[in-house]
Design an enzyme around this catalytic site. Sequence first.
Site, short mmCIF file in Angstrom:
data_model
loop_
_atom_site.label_atom_id
_atom_site.label_comp_id
_atom_site.label_asym_id
_atom_site.label_seq_id
_atom_site.Cartn_x
_atom_site.Cartn_y
_atom_site.Cartn_z
N ASP A 64 0.80 -1.23 0.00
CA ASP A 64 0.00 0.00 0.00
C ASP A 64 0.84 1.29 0.00
OD1 ASP A 64 1.02 -0.34 2.54
OD2 ASP A 64 -0.87 -0.20 3.60
N HIS A 65 2.11 1.20 0.31
CA HIS A 65 2.94 2.42 0.43
C HIS A 65 3.65 2.77 -0.88
CE1 HIS A 65 2.30 1.92 4.73
NE2 HIS A 65 3.02 2.99 5.00
N ASP A 119 4.30 -1.19 11.25
CA ASP A 119 3.82 0.14 10.89
C ASP A 119 3.26 0.77 12.16
OD1 ASP A 119 2.95 1.75 8.17
OD2 ASP A 119 1.74 2.22 9.94
N ARG A 379 -0.27 12.83 10.28
CA ARG A 379 1.06 13.41 10.49
C ARG A 379 1.27 14.60 9.58
NH1 ARG A 379 4.17 7.66 11.15
NH2 ARG A 379 3.63 7.55 13.34
N SER A 533 7.20 7.27 12.54
CA SER A 533 7.17 5.99 11.82
C SER A 533 7.95 4.89 12.52
CB SER A 533 7.77 6.22 10.43
OG SER A 533 8.23 5.02 9.88
N ARG A 535 9.66 2.78 10.86
CA ARG A 535 10.66 2.31 9.88
C ARG A 535 12.00 2.04 10.54
NH1 ARG A 535 10.19 8.21 7.16
NH2 ARG A 535 8.06 7.42 7.17
C1 MIC Z 1 4.20 6.41 8.21
O1 MIC Z 1 3.02 6.73 8.34
O2 MIC Z 1 5.15 7.14 8.54
C2 MIC Z 1 4.52 5.05 7.61
C3 MIC Z 1 5.11 5.29 6.29
O3 MIC Z 1 3.35 4.31 7.46
C4 MIC Z 1 5.48 4.33 8.55
C5 MIC Z 1 6.03 3.07 8.02
C6 MIC Z 1 7.13 3.26 7.01
O4 MIC Z 1 7.93 4.20 7.15
O5 MIC Z 1 7.18 2.47 6.09
C7 MIC Z 1 4.89 4.05 9.93
O6 MIC Z 1 3.96 4.71 10.33
O7 MIC Z 1 5.40 3.18 10.65
FE1 SF4 Z 2 0.04 4.89 5.12
FE2 SF4 Z 2 1.40 5.55 7.31
FE3 SF4 Z 2 -0.09 7.37 6.02
FE4 SF4 Z 2 -1.26 5.43 7.33
S1 SF4 Z 2 -0.01 7.04 8.19
S2 SF4 Z 2 -1.79 6.13 5.27
S3 SF4 Z 2 0.12 3.70 7.00
S4 SF4 Z 2 1.75 6.33 5.23
#
Ligand code: MIC
Ligand code: SF4
Length: 642
Positions: A64-65, A119, A379, A533, A535
């Site tokens: 999905d990313h 995630d 965010r 995140s 990550r």
């Molecule tokens: C995010 O919302 O920052 C992400 C992208 O979903 C991350 C995961 C990632 O960096 O792949 C998260 O929330 O953990």
């Molecule tokens: Fe995707 Fe992270 Fe954004 Fe949720 S917050 S939509 S998991 S990138």
Amino acid sequence: MGQNLARKIIAEHLVVGEMVAGREIAIAIDQTLTQDATGTMAWLQFEAMGLPSVRTELSVSYVDHNMLQTDFRNADDHRYLQSAAAKYGAYFSRPGNGICHQVHLERFGVPGKTLLGSDSHTPTDGGLGALAIGAGGLDVAVAMGGGPFYLAMPKIVGVKLIGDLGPWVAAKDIIIELQRRMTVKGGVGKIIEYYGPGVATLTVTQRSTICNMGAELGATTSIFPSDERTKAYLEAQGRGEVWRPLAADPDATYDEYIEINLSELEPLISQPSSPDNVVKVREIEGTPVAQVCVGSCTNSSYEDLMTVAAILKGKTVHPNVSFTVTPGSKQVYTMIAQSGALADLIAAGARILESACGPCIGMGQAPPTGAASVRSFNRNFKGRSGTADDLVYLASPETCAATALYGVITDPRKLGEPIVVQPPTQYLVDDNMIVPPVKDPASVEVIQGPNIKPVPVAQPVPDTLRGRVLLKVGDNITTDHIMPAGAQVLPLRSNIPAIAEYVFWRVDPDFVKRTKEMGGGFVVGGVNYGQGSSREHAALAPMYLGLKAVIAKSFARIHHANLVNVGILPLTFTDEADYDALEQGDEWEISGIQAALQAGEELAVHNLTQDRTFQASYDLTERQVKILLAGGLLNYIKAGGK
Ligand code: MIC
Ligand code: SF4
């Protein structure tokens, strides 16, 4: 003494330790979730553990990313993930099926089960009474292999909801109110549990919005009881049989208490560039806006999009606004299409995006220079949208829709008669985009494209560390600062040497060059270092560059664990005043590290440049010390560690 719900579920899953706040515990994990951006590393690490198949009740691999597919790299990652899921017994949610958290809620989440996801927004499933926690990919890989999840027993915060939401006030406003009260670090080491009469007034998707954005409090997770509304939701998803009633005992106690009177709330908005920078929408009404985005795992449910469509029906989005709408899942997308709401959105001028993270993670739709973008997301960290000087606001779908119509930030109460969309008695269920585990995994070949590189191997923490302070940063540094995402960088998630070139890219473009020249060193941070995140690339890539230790005033939970997992020493200032004295470029030496860690003693940091010494502490369990001395979690597990 009565138990609260979080403690009940933890007790049911407890395999190591005592449930005393702050002490290390381990819990059995029933379900796991991975997504593509963190999943390639998680699955590579799972493969490195050498197990024939996953050992959970359920593991789902989502895509999905990374959806832009500007060249072979994303597509190769998707193929790797699909073949690995087939080989090792996981479900595979195909690209197009939706955002992991929305789909997991719809199709897999179960009240009372534990879910560990790579995630940070995995807590979304707390909306139906699951104990759902975000973690780094390696922790999730270990859980896929049947290992328990280790964490410090959180404090449980009881949030009592009373009253009823007024017209045009949304679930999003409840969680933004909590952002205002608790800030982005107020939830670290805590689980947020909702109770009280206001709970029954909220639908499961509203509850999930609240649990989702609990991640921005830094909380370990958030949870709602599982009640009649949960039952109705699961029945409407054709999964009524997994429902069980769950609630805190009537005389349950909590470590901390908060009360929110829903009747007193009004539409709220988070201003640039932190979710806790909250004001009332009416206080900044009239601010011109260039972009509005509805979607993300926070607010892209059927109910959210039907509401937005009803607001826009028969109208046109303001000429100065680019307005995007992202259905959270194929289920949502199909249902709004069948109801005619999709046509209303298109007719009003919405730009409909595929069911994926999209603009939330900077995969397209970067806003124009210096212009406001209002989003229903969770965010708004600086630069995350893809535009360096972005001005991203976070608000409810209702506020977003009103703003899209008027071209300026608008209180939705201006829209007149409130629109209330009830949850359907039957959602459209068709799992044709979820590939179940295959019958003959032996016949499956795991396919790795040329951009997929092996996970770098961590080294044991040495006895003496000597090096320069490579970077000194302030409070609330996010993993988006440390390891940016977005269209340029996400295709590199399965290639640590390549992605390492972008570490601290937007904070200090020379960081990588300097770190390489100096052969590694130290990073200094303020409070809540590494928030955001999950990550683990924000630890893996600095480790690859030679970062040895981070010293900060405090850490966010997931990043702290990720640092340990890759063998980087996370230290804190015994006296925070020492932060002020030190300077970027100073040369440090820390000796006697191994013995001090084993004895639980503080470390003396010799600042050779300034000819002074200060004390460093750490918040490490015995197991984490062993992991650091073994050279990271993967080495620890391979050597038989538990
Ligand atoms: C995010 O919302 O920052 C992400 C992208 O979903 C991350 C995961 C990632 O960096 O792949 C998260 O929330 O953990
Ligand atoms: Fe995707 Fe992270 Fe954004 Fe949720 S917050 S939509 S998991 S990138």
